[in-house]
Each structure stands twice: as structure tokens, then as C-alpha cells.
Design a protein around this motif. Structure first.
Motif, PDB file in Angstrom:
ATOM      1  N   GLN A   1       1.052  -1.332   0.011  1.00  0.00           N
ATOM      2  CA  GLN A   1      -0.050  -0.059  -0.416  1.00  0.00           C
ATOM      3  C   GLN A   1       0.978   0.810   0.177  1.00  0.00           C
ATOM      4  OE1 GLN A   1      -3.657   0.168  -0.156  1.00  0.00           O
ATOM      5  NE2 GLN A   1      -2.957   1.798  -0.549  1.00  0.00           N
ATOM      6  N   ASP A   2       1.925   1.512   1.273  1.00  0.00           N
ATOM      7  CA  ASP A   2       2.576   2.336   1.310  1.00  0.00           C
ATOM      8  C   ASP A   2       3.578   2.010  -0.480  1.00  0.00           C
ATOM      9  OD1 ASP A   2       4.443   3.956   1.866  1.00  0.00           O
ATOM     10  OD2 ASP A   2       4.102   4.678   3.701  1.00  0.00           O
ATOM     11  N   LYS A   3       3.394   3.166  -1.626  1.00  0.00           N
ATOM     12  CA  LYS A   3       4.735   3.285  -2.742  1.00  0.00           C
ATOM     13  C   LYS A   3       5.960   3.545  -2.584  1.00  0.00           C
ATOM     14  CE  LYS A   3       0.890   4.348  -5.511  1.00  0.00           C
ATOM     15  NZ  LYS A   3      -0.323   4.134  -4.720  1.00  0.00           N
ATOM     16  N   GLU A   4       6.514   4.262  -1.300  1.00  0.00           N
ATOM     17  CA  GLU A   4       7.648   4.254  -1.200  1.00  0.00           C
ATOM     18  C   GLU A   4       8.701   3.173  -0.053  1.00  0.00           C
ATOM     19  OE1 GLU A   4      10.396   6.805   2.681  1.00  0.00           O
ATOM     20  OE2 GLU A   4       8.721   7.738   2.425  1.00  0.00           O
ATOM     21  N   TYR A   5       7.614   2.602   0.328  1.00  0.00           N
ATOM     22  CA  TYR A   5       8.772   1.206   1.374  1.00  0.00           C
ATOM     23  C   TYR A   5       7.993   0.457  -0.047  1.00  0.00           C
ATOM     24  CZ  TYR A   5       9.244   3.630   4.981  1.00  0.00           C
ATOM     25  OH  TYR A   5       9.759   4.801   6.391  1.00  0.00           O
ATOM     26  N   MET A   6       7.379  -0.009  -0.626  1.00  0.00           N
ATOM     27  CA  MET A   6       7.261  -0.629  -1.891  1.00  0.00           C
ATOM     28  C   MET A   6       8.660  -0.213  -2.479  1.00  0.00           C
ATOM     29  SD  MET A   6       4.404  -0.838  -4.573  1.00  0.00           S
ATOM     30  CE  MET A   6       3.251  -0.695  -3.806  1.00  0.00           C
ATOM     31  N   LYS A   7       8.620   0.740  -3.111  1.00  0.00           N
ATOM     32  CA  LYS A   7      10.015   1.017  -4.047  1.00  0.00           C
ATOM     33  C   LYS A   7      11.207   0.625  -3.659  1.00  0.00           C
ATOM     34  CE  LYS A   7       7.380   4.248  -6.792  1.00  0.00           C
ATOM     35  NZ  LYS A   7       7.646   4.220  -8.108  1.00  0.00           N
ATOM     36  N   ARG A   8      11.842   0.808  -1.730  1.00  0.00           N
ATOM     37  CA  ARG A   8      12.660   0.772  -1.131  1.00  0.00           C
ATOM     38  C   ARG A   8      12.784  -1.241  -0.977  1.00  0.00           C
ATOM     39  NH1 ARG A   8      15.092   4.770   1.730  1.00  0.00           N
ATOM     40  NH2 ARG A   8      13.790   6.742   2.048  1.00  0.00           N
ATOM     41  N   VAL A   9      11.782  -1.531  -1.154  1.00  0.00           N
ATOM     42  CA  VAL A   9      12.060  -3.568  -0.682  1.00  0.00           C
ATOM     43  C   VAL A   9      12.391  -3.904  -2.573  1.00  0.00           C
ATOM     44  CG1 VAL A   9      10.700  -5.267  -0.694  1.00  0.00           C
ATOM     45  CG2 VAL A   9      10.161  -3.320   1.092  1.00  0.00           C
ATOM     46  N   PHE A  10      11.509  -3.042  -3.706  1.00  0.00           N
ATOM     47  CA  PHE A  10      12.362  -3.436  -4.629  1.00  0.00           C
ATOM     48  C   PHE A  10      13.292  -3.328  -4.740  1.00  0.00           C
ATOM     49  CE2 PHE A  10       6.892  -3.996  -6.279  1.00  0.00           C
ATOM     50  CZ  PHE A  10       6.770  -4.247  -4.857  1.00  0.00           C
TER      51      PHE A  10
ATOM     52  N   LEU B   1      15.095  -5.296  -8.444  1.00  0.00           N
ATOM     53  CA  LEU B   1      14.225  -4.506  -9.354  1.00  0.00           C
ATOM     54  C   LEU B   1      14.713  -3.437  -9.342  1.00  0.00           C
ATOM     55  CD1 LEU B   1      11.015  -7.139  -7.676  1.00  0.00           C
ATOM     56  CD2 LEU B   1      13.056  -6.613  -9.898  1.00  0.00           C
ATOM     57  N   LYS B   2      13.882  -2.972 -10.763  1.00  0.00           N
ATOM     58  CA  LYS B   2      14.556  -1.590 -11.249  1.00  0.00           C
ATOM     59  C   LYS B   2      13.761  -0.809 -10.749  1.00  0.00           C
ATOM     60  CE  LYS B   2      16.920   1.142 -14.387  1.00  0.00           C
ATOM     61  NZ  LYS B   2      17.238   1.453 -13.677  1.00  0.00           N
ATOM     62  N   VAL B   3      13.382   0.127 -10.404  1.00  0.00           N
ATOM     63  CA  VAL B   3      12.597   1.153  -9.553  1.00  0.00           C
ATOM     64  C   VAL B   3      12.439   2.942 -10.712  1.00  0.00           C
ATOM     65  CG1 VAL B   3      11.976   0.818  -8.027  1.00  0.00           C
ATOM     66  CG2 VAL B   3      13.233   2.373  -7.619  1.00  0.00           C
ATOM     67  N   GLY B   4      11.768   3.699 -10.765  1.00  0.00           N
ATOM     68  CA  GLY B   4      12.486   4.947 -11.208  1.00  0.00           C
ATOM     69  C   GLY B   4      12.170   5.437 -10.431  1.00  0.00           C
ATOM     70  N   PRO B   5      12.764   6.700 -10.464  1.00  0.00           N
ATOM     71  CA  PRO B   5      13.270   7.957  -9.447  1.00  0.00           C
ATOM     72  C   PRO B   5      11.997   8.697  -9.146  1.00  0.00           C
ATOM     73  CG  PRO B   5      14.205   8.283 -11.836  1.00  0.00           C
ATOM     74  CD  PRO B   5      12.903   7.383 -12.306  1.00  0.00           C
ATOM     75  N   TYR B   6      12.414   8.682  -7.988  1.00  0.00           N
ATOM     76  CA  TYR B   6      10.609   9.091  -6.999  1.00  0.00           C
ATOM     77  C   TYR B   6      11.688   9.681  -6.105  1.00  0.00           C
ATOM     78  CZ  TYR B   6      11.949   5.414  -3.528  1.00  0.00           C
ATOM     79  OH  TYR B   6      11.962   5.025  -2.494  1.00  0.00           O
TER      80      TYR B   6
ATOM     81  N   PHE C   1      12.838  -3.635 -18.517  1.00  0.00           N
ATOM     82  CA  PHE C   1      11.626  -3.630 -17.463  1.00  0.00           C
ATOM     83  C   PHE C   1      11.386  -2.908 -16.509  1.00  0.00           C
ATOM     84  CE2 PHE C   1      10.292  -6.886 -19.967  1.00  0.00           C
ATOM     85  CZ  PHE C   1       9.267  -6.871 -20.555  1.00  0.00           C
ATOM     86  N   VAL C   2      11.268  -1.276 -15.949  1.00  0.00           N
ATOM     87  CA  VAL C   2      10.876  -0.966 -14.516  1.00  0.00           C
ATOM     88  C   VAL C   2       9.483  -1.411 -13.862  1.00  0.00           C
ATOM     89  CG1 VAL C   2      11.311   1.411 -13.720  1.00  0.00           C
ATOM     90  CG2 VAL C   2      12.486   1.490 -15.848  1.00  0.00           C
ATOM     91  N   ILE C   3      10.215  -1.464 -12.318  1.00  0.00           N
ATOM     92  CA  ILE C   3       8.351  -1.637 -11.525  1.00  0.00           C
ATOM     93  C   ILE C   3       7.847  -0.443 -11.206  1.00  0.00           C
ATOM     94  CG2 ILE C   3       9.849  -2.425 -10.264  1.00  0.00           C
ATOM     95  CD1 ILE C   3       7.349  -5.128  -9.637  1.00  0.00           C
ATOM     96  N   ASN C   4       7.388  -0.631 -11.679  1.00  0.00           N
ATOM     97  CA  ASN C   4       5.974   0.865 -11.458  1.00  0.00           C
ATOM     98  C   ASN C   4       5.414   0.593  -9.684  1.00  0.00           C
ATOM     99  OD1 ASN C   4       4.983   3.443 -11.247  1.00  0.00           O
ATOM    100  ND2 ASN C   4       3.218   2.355 -11.932  1.00  0.00           N
TER     101      ASN C   4
END
Length: 385
Positions: free
Chosen positions: A159-168, A173-178, A338-341
Motif C-alpha cells: 500500500q505504501d509506494k515509498e516502502y514498496m519501492k525501497r523493498v524492490f 528490481l529496477k524502480v524509477g526516480p521518485y 523493465f522498470v517496476i512501477n
């Protein structure tokens, strides 16, 4: 005395598992959760399961609702409300808090509480905070009641997009800039917080996507093309969540993939592509649910790309320790990467939603999908696992 010649009592048929479908809720995704509940109620095999529909109003009251899926549809571009479906304007449902009992109780002011029987499994089709974010999952864990989908930690991470990206990112896993603006930061020094976003835009360029950090269904998201639209976008995101996430645009194709838990572990569906909607700036709530912008299933990818995104979807599922189901959303960049959103631990689940469509194309229809999710939940132990 011999009992051999006494008349024998007929054996009672085994009781069917009882499913509580819980929907609605206090989040801004209340309406689409109610639509999802209608689809799930329609699909559950009543020869295998007994069903108890329980709605949660926008104010948080748990109510008994009519088992009438046709009343839970989008009508005249308007989503349904739990209050309209409640069997009583004052009564409330109480879940058990004792793991030794799974009995649900219904009470009304001035009346003796009425036992509604035991619940064997909960299908929580809630989206957003107070339902998809681990809060309901924690309540069900305390009660010792199995449920469809991920547990407390995985639901909170999803649910929390910040911590989701940190975990990935920690799992490779590649994530986009935020950039994230937390509520205390905004309250302490609003100009400085805004400057962080402007500096981020200076580094990565416009447009930016300003989002509530803990919401879904594309609610509260604004695509910002320049500085003039930033303040309005921040205010819109903060209407849904005091914590906001600002993302740089990732130029590429939008690819989604479903993950489903089987007896031998998670597997991925064929992927889908979300084409840019003609009447919308991006794939927002109206494009998804009101105008029903169609996805392309299966996505027109090479066999190698298809295999890669399916593997990455399962990696994301495992990285966040998910259970049951997940929809994983990616961008396929112009460089072929592939960048995971994000992931959704309880994705949109109407028959026109992408998750069921992807599994339909993989060979699992909607009723079977619902049954598999219920069976996976009934197989799992309660408590730590």
C-alpha cells in the motif's frame, strides 16, 4: 445391549465453508470495492460455499448487506455505496476477537445480539487504506480467521509506494526516480518541501506524477506538465493522503502481469499492455473504471520479453512476501528494460479489470480464479507463517 438392530441416524452432510465477503470501507476506493464485491458474489460457487456479504460504510460501520450483486454495479457513471445496500440503518456486525471462536454477531440498539454463525474464510475485497493496507489483515489474524490475500506486512508494503519501492530496490528490481514528502516535513517547512520537488523536476524534467503515497485505483494522481500546476496537484494528492510521492515520468509502454498462488507456489499470467487512453492524459480512475479503456491481452511482446516480465512479477511477489494474488505493473522502456512501477495486493477485481482478464487469457476463468483464491486461503495456517 447390542445396537446392531437399532435404527441408524442419517449422516449429516459436511458443512460448506462459509465465506464472508467484506467490502466498501473508509478509503476513497469505497465505490470500486463495492463493484468488485458484486462481481465476486456473482462468481462464488454456491454449491461449494455459503456466503455472508458484509459491507463497511465510509464512516467505518460494519453492516449486513443484501446478497444482490446486480445492485453493486456502476450506474450512470456512479459507483455504489454500502449505505444503500445495508439491511439496517442502525445494526452492526461484530467479528470475533477470540481465535477459539469464529462466530459473527449482529446487533441492533435495543435488541438481543444475534449469532450469524461461524465464518471459515474472509474474502476482503477492500482497496486502499483501512482494508488493503494490513489493518484489516491484522484484525483477522487476531481473530484467527483465514483470509484471501497477503498478510499484514506485505499488505502494508504493497500500500505504501515509498516502502514498496525501497523493498524492490533492495531485492535488485529496477524502480524509477521518485521523491517523497512526508506530512511532518510539509508542516515544518512547506517552502523547503516544495523546493525539493522543484529541484527533482530540474534533475529529471517534466512531466511529473504527483500521487498519494498510500492510495490506489489512480485516485488523487495528477500529471503535472510544468510548475504552474504543481500546487494544485499537491493539494489534490494530500486530500487522499498527507504523505505524497512524486515520480519522474518513465517513457515506455505500460505492461501488467498477474501473479496467483498455486499449491506449488506463485505463477504469473500472460502479461497485458495498457495503451495510452485517447480521452485521458494517462490511465486514471475514469479511464480504468468509468470509460473502461481496454487493455491488450496478451501484450504484444517478444517471447523473451514475456518470459522476463513474468519472472519479474513473481520476483516482486516474493520480494514483498505476498500471498494469494498480486498485480505487478511495469514500464518497458525504449531501451528494452523493465522498470517496476508498483504492485497491488488486492487489485481491481471486476470482470473488466486487468487481473481477471490476464488470467482468463492464461486459461483460468473468473469463477475458477475466485475458487482458487478461497482454496489457497483455506490451506494456509493462521498466525505467523
Amino acid at each position: 445391549m447390542s445396537t446392531e438392530n437399532l435404527p441408524q441416524s442419517p449422516e449429516q452432510p459436511p458443512r460448506k465453508p462459509r465465506v464472508a465477503v467484506v467490502f466498501g470501507g473508509r478509503s476513497s476506493e469505497h465505490g470500486i470495492s463495492t463493484v468488485t464485491a458484486g462481481a465476486v458474489l456473482r462468481a462464488i460457487d454456491r454449491t461449494k460455499y455459503d456466503v455472508l456479504p458484509i459491507g463497511i460504510t465510509r464512516e467505518g460501520r460494519w453492516v449486513l448487506t443484501a446478497d444482490e450483486p446486480d445492485r453493486m454495479a456502476i450506474t450512470d457513471r456512479r459507483t455504489p455505496e454500502v449505505e444503500e445496500l445495508a439491511e439496517s440503518g442502525e445494526g452492526g456486525v461484530v467479528l470475533p476477537v477470540d481465535p477459539a471462536s469464529r462466530e459473527v454477531v449482529y446487533s441492533e440498539p435495543g435488541s438481543v445480539p444475534k449469532a450469524l454463525g461461524e465464518v471459515d474464510v474472509v474474502f476482503p475485497v477492500l482497496h486502499g487504506p483501512y482494508g488493503e493496507d494490513g489493518t484489516l489483515q491484522g484484525l483477522l489474524d487476531l481473530a484467527g480467521v483465514p483470509y484471501v490475500g497477503s498478510g499484514v506486512l506485505s499488505s502494508a508494503v504493497g500500500q505504501d509506494k515509498e516502502y514498496m519501492k525501497r523493498v524492490f530496490a533492495s531485492f535488485g528490481l529496477k524502480v524509477g526516480p521518485y521523491v517523497v514528502i512526508r506530512p511532518r516535513e510539509w508542516q515544518r517547512d512547506e517552502p523547503a518541501a516544495r523546493r525539493r520537488i522543484v529541484d527533482f523536476a530540474g534533475e529529471y524534467g517534466w512531466p511529473l506524477f504527483v500521487k498519494p503515497a498510500r492510495a490506489g485505483s489512480s485516485i488523487g494522481i495528477t500529471k503535472v506538465d510544468d510548475l504552474s500546476g504543481l500546487d494544485e496537484a499537491i493539494a489534490e494528492a494530500q486530500r487522499h493522503d498527507p504523505k505524497i510521492l512524486v515520480e519522474a515520468a518513465v517513457r515506455g509502454r505500460e505492461i501488467e502481469c498477474g501473479v496467483l498462488e498455486f499449491e506449488d507456489g506463485p505463477r504469473a499470467s500472460v502479461p497485458a499492455e495498457i495503451p495510452p487512453p485517447d480521452a485521458h492524459a494517462y490511465y486514471d480512475f475514469e479511464a480504468k473504471y468509468i470509460d473502461s479503456t481496454p487493455g491488450i491481452v496478451p501484450a504484444p511482446l517478444t517471447p523473451e520479453q514475456t518470459a522476463e516480465v513474468r519472472a519479474l512479477a513473481v520476483e516482486a511477489f516474493e520480494a514483498a512476501s505476498c500471498e494469494g494474488l498480486v498485480r505487478a505493473d511495469f514500464f518497458l522502456t525504449e531501451d528494452g528494460e523493465f522498470v517496476i512501477n508498483e504492485i497491488n495486493t488486492m487489485p481491481g477485481f471486476t470482470p473488466i479489470s486487468m487481473y481477471p482478464q490476464m488470467w482468463q487469457a492464461t486459461g483460468i476463468g473468473y469463477p475458477e480464479l475466485v475458487d482458487r483464491l478461497l482454496q489457497a486461503a483455506l490451506r494456509r495456517s493462521t498466525g505467523l507463517r
